[in-house]
Design a protein around this motif. Structure first.
Motif, PDB file in Angstrom:
ATOM      1  N   LEU A 132      51.427  27.821 -56.703  1.00 33.58           N
ATOM      2  CA  LEU A 132      51.058  27.812 -58.121  1.00 33.58           C
ATOM      3  C   LEU A 132      51.126  26.411 -58.714  1.00 33.58           C
ATOM      4  CD1 LEU A 132      52.706  31.072 -59.484  1.00 33.58           C
ATOM      5  CD2 LEU A 132      50.289  30.586 -59.210  1.00 33.58           C
ATOM      6  N   GLN A 133      52.143  25.636 -58.356  1.00 37.09           N
ATOM      7  CA  GLN A 133      52.266  24.271 -58.865  1.00 37.09           C
ATOM      8  C   GLN A 133      51.061  23.432 -58.430  1.00 37.09           C
ATOM      9  OE1 GLN A 133      54.626  23.237 -61.010  1.00 37.09           O
ATOM     10  NE2 GLN A 133      53.539  21.311 -61.163  1.00 37.09           N
ATOM     11  N   GLU A 134      50.679  23.536 -57.176  1.00 37.47           N
ATOM     12  CA  GLU A 134      49.512  22.793 -56.678  1.00 37.47           C
ATOM     13  C   GLU A 134      48.237  23.248 -57.387  1.00 37.47           C
ATOM     14  OE1 GLU A 134      47.203  20.086 -54.834  1.00 37.47           O
ATOM     15  OE2 GLU A 134      49.390  20.158 -54.811  1.00 37.47           O
ATOM     16  N   PHE A 135      48.088  24.545 -57.569  1.00 39.24           N
ATOM     17  CA  PHE A 135      46.922  25.067 -58.278  1.00 39.24           C
ATOM     18  C   PHE A 135      46.842  24.499 -59.694  1.00 39.24           C
ATOM     19  CE2 PHE A 135      45.411  28.182 -61.388  1.00 39.24           C
ATOM     20  CZ  PHE A 135      44.079  28.268 -61.013  1.00 39.24           C
ATOM     21  N   LEU A 136      47.971  24.501 -60.400  1.00 41.23           N
ATOM     22  CA  LEU A 136      47.981  23.995 -61.775  1.00 41.23           C
ATOM     23  C   LEU A 136      47.675  22.507 -61.833  1.00 41.23           C
ATOM     24  CD1 LEU A 136      51.027  26.000 -63.144  1.00 41.23           C
ATOM     25  CD2 LEU A 136      48.606  26.388 -63.643  1.00 41.23           C
ATOM     26  N   GLU A 137      48.207  21.735 -60.889  1.00 40.09           N
ATOM     27  CA  GLU A 137      47.901  20.299 -60.851  1.00 40.09           C
ATOM     28  C   GLU A 137      46.408  20.069 -60.600  1.00 40.09           C
ATOM     29  OE1 GLU A 137      49.629  17.621 -61.585  1.00 40.09           O
ATOM     30  OE2 GLU A 137      51.494  18.699 -61.960  1.00 40.09           O
ATOM     31  N   GLN A 138      45.818  20.860 -59.713  1.00 40.26           N
ATOM     32  CA  GLN A 138      44.381  20.730 -59.438  1.00 40.26           C
ATOM     33  C   GLN A 138      43.553  21.129 -60.660  1.00 40.26           C
ATOM     34  OE1 GLN A 138      42.755  19.364 -56.909  1.00 40.26           O
ATOM     35  NE2 GLN A 138      44.744  18.800 -56.085  1.00 40.26           N
ATOM     36  N   GLU A 139      44.001  22.126 -61.392  1.00 37.82           N
ATOM     37  CA  GLU A 139      43.283  22.546 -62.591  1.00 37.82           C
ATOM     38  C   GLU A 139      43.282  21.432 -63.634  1.00 37.82           C
ATOM     39  OE1 GLU A 139      42.920  26.295 -65.656  1.00 37.82           O
ATOM     40  OE2 GLU A 139      44.839  25.955 -64.678  1.00 37.82           O
ATOM     41  N   VAL A 140      44.415  20.771 -63.821  1.00 34.94           N
ATOM     42  CA  VAL A 140      44.488  19.659 -64.769  1.00 34.94           C
ATOM     43  C   VAL A 140      43.570  18.525 -64.319  1.00 34.94           C
ATOM     44  CG1 VAL A 140      45.998  17.888 -65.749  1.00 34.94           C
ATOM     45  CG2 VAL A 140      46.802  20.234 -65.567  1.00 34.94           C
ATOM     46  N   THR A 141      43.573  18.211 -63.033  1.00 32.25           N
ATOM     47  CA  THR A 141      42.697  17.159 -62.500  1.00 32.25           C
ATOM     48  C   THR A 141      41.239  17.483 -62.772  1.00 32.25           C
ATOM     49  OG1 THR A 141      44.277  16.570 -60.771  1.00 32.25           O
ATOM     50  CG2 THR A 141      41.976  15.961 -60.387  1.00 32.25           C
ATOM     51  N   THR A 142      40.848  18.716 -62.550  1.00 31.64           N
ATOM     52  CA  THR A 142      39.468  19.133 -62.773  1.00 31.64           C
ATOM     53  C   THR A 142      39.105  19.075 -64.250  1.00 31.64           C
ATOM     54  OG1 THR A 142      39.546  20.556 -60.827  1.00 31.64           O
ATOM     55  CG2 THR A 142      37.824  21.017 -62.436  1.00 31.64           C
ATOM     56  N   LYS A 143      39.964  19.607 -65.093  1.00 24.44           N
ATOM     57  CA  LYS A 143      39.673  19.628 -66.536  1.00 24.44           C
ATOM     58  C   LYS A 143      39.551  18.228 -67.117  1.00 24.44           C
ATOM     59  CE  LYS A 143      39.837  24.004 -67.876  1.00 24.44           C
ATOM     60  NZ  LYS A 143      38.854  24.716 -68.631  1.00 24.44           N
ATOM     61  N   LEU A 144      40.487  17.342 -66.741  1.00 27.23           N
ATOM     62  CA  LEU A 144      40.496  16.011 -67.331  1.00 27.23           C
ATOM     63  C   LEU A 144      39.533  15.050 -66.635  1.00 27.23           C
ATOM     64  CD1 LEU A 144      44.276  15.513 -68.131  1.00 27.23           C
ATOM     65  CD2 LEU A 144      42.450  16.449 -69.573  1.00 27.23           C
ATOM     66  N   GLY A 145      39.081  15.427 -65.444  1.00 27.46           N
ATOM     67  CA  GLY A 145      38.114  14.595 -64.737  1.00 27.46           C
ATOM     68  C   GLY A 145      38.701  13.333 -64.140  1.00 27.46           C
ATOM     69  N   ARG A 146      40.005  13.334 -63.908  1.00 25.64           N
ATOM     70  CA  ARG A 146      40.643  12.174 -63.298  1.00 25.64           C
ATOM     71  C   ARG A 146      41.916  12.633 -62.586  1.00 25.64           C
ATOM     72  NH1 ARG A 146      41.605  11.862 -68.830  1.00 25.64           N
ATOM     73  NH2 ARG A 146      43.805  11.783 -69.396  1.00 25.64           N
ATOM     74  N   PRO A 147      42.248  11.944 -61.490  1.00 22.68           N
ATOM     75  CA  PRO A 147      43.456  12.329 -60.754  1.00 22.68           C
ATOM     76  C   PRO A 147      44.727  11.888 -61.457  1.00 22.68           C
ATOM     77  CG  PRO A 147      42.410  10.460 -59.701  1.00 22.68           C
ATOM     78  CD  PRO A 147      41.510  10.884 -60.828  1.00 22.68           C
ATOM     79  N   LYS A 148      45.838  12.390 -60.973  1.00 27.03           N
ATOM     80  CA  LYS A 148      47.144  12.032 -61.501  1.00 27.03           C
ATOM     81  C   LYS A 148      47.350  10.520 -61.379  1.00 27.03           C
ATOM     82  CE  LYS A 148      51.674  14.162 -61.304  1.00 27.03           C
ATOM     83  NZ  LYS A 148      52.498  15.099 -60.598  1.00 27.03           N
ATOM     84  N   ARG A 149      47.984   9.930 -62.359  1.00 23.65           N
ATOM     85  CA  ARG A 149      48.289   8.493 -62.428  1.00 23.65           C
ATOM     86  C   ARG A 149      47.050   7.612 -62.569  1.00 23.65           C
ATOM     87  NH1 ARG A 149      51.661  10.637 -58.655  1.00 23.65           N
ATOM     88  NH2 ARG A 149      53.842  10.700 -59.219  1.00 23.65           N
ATOM     89  N   SER A 150      45.952   8.202 -62.938  1.00 28.12           N
ATOM     90  CA  SER A 150      44.728   7.443 -63.184  1.00 28.12           C
ATOM     91  C   SER A 150      44.597   7.221 -64.684  1.00 28.12           C
ATOM     92  CB  SER A 150      43.526   8.231 -62.661  1.00 28.12           C
ATOM     93  OG  SER A 150      42.337   7.558 -62.959  1.00 28.12           O
ATOM     94  N   PRO A 151      44.234   6.005 -65.102  1.00 23.09           N
ATOM     95  CA  PRO A 151      44.134   5.766 -66.544  1.00 23.09           C
ATOM     96  C   PRO A 151      42.990   6.564 -67.164  1.00 23.09           C
ATOM     97  CG  PRO A 151      43.297   3.888 -65.333  1.00 23.09           C
ATOM     98  CD  PRO A 151      43.873   4.830 -64.322  1.00 23.09           C
TER      99      PRO A 151
END
Length: 98
Positions: free
Chosen positions: A38-57
């Protein structure tokens, strides 16, 4: 956790105690696995919604990119305005039926 027992037939309370220990261990493993997925799924959902990976400006742009999420503080729905570093950990609670 390990429980030593002889190969002779287990009886009564000893049998129940061993079965309870096994069930508890299985529940812990399952809960940890589900939590990781679930944690991985939620992180991927945020990446998809925001259009940028974690730690990306974030890319501030004059052209808004609306998403179906809304900032709880200001009400903004522009993905370009969201940050990823201001979230808090949540805990997962599940019911376990016997």
């Amino acid at each position: 956790m390990s429980i030593a027992f002889s190969q002779a037939k287990l009886k009564g309370a000893e049998r129940k105690a061993i079965l309870q220990a096994i069930e508890t261990q299985m529940q812990q493993v399952i809960i940890e696995g589900v939590t990781q997925v679930l944690q991985e799924f939620l992180e991927q959902e945020v990446t998809t919604k925001l259009g940028r990976p974690k730690r990306s400006p974030r890319r501030i742009s004059s052209q808004a990119r609306p998403i179906d999420w809304q900032c709880a503080y200001c009400g903004c729905t522009d993905a370009n305005q969201f940050t990823r570093d201001d979230h808090y950990r949540r805990s997962l609670e599940i019911g376990w039926e016997k």
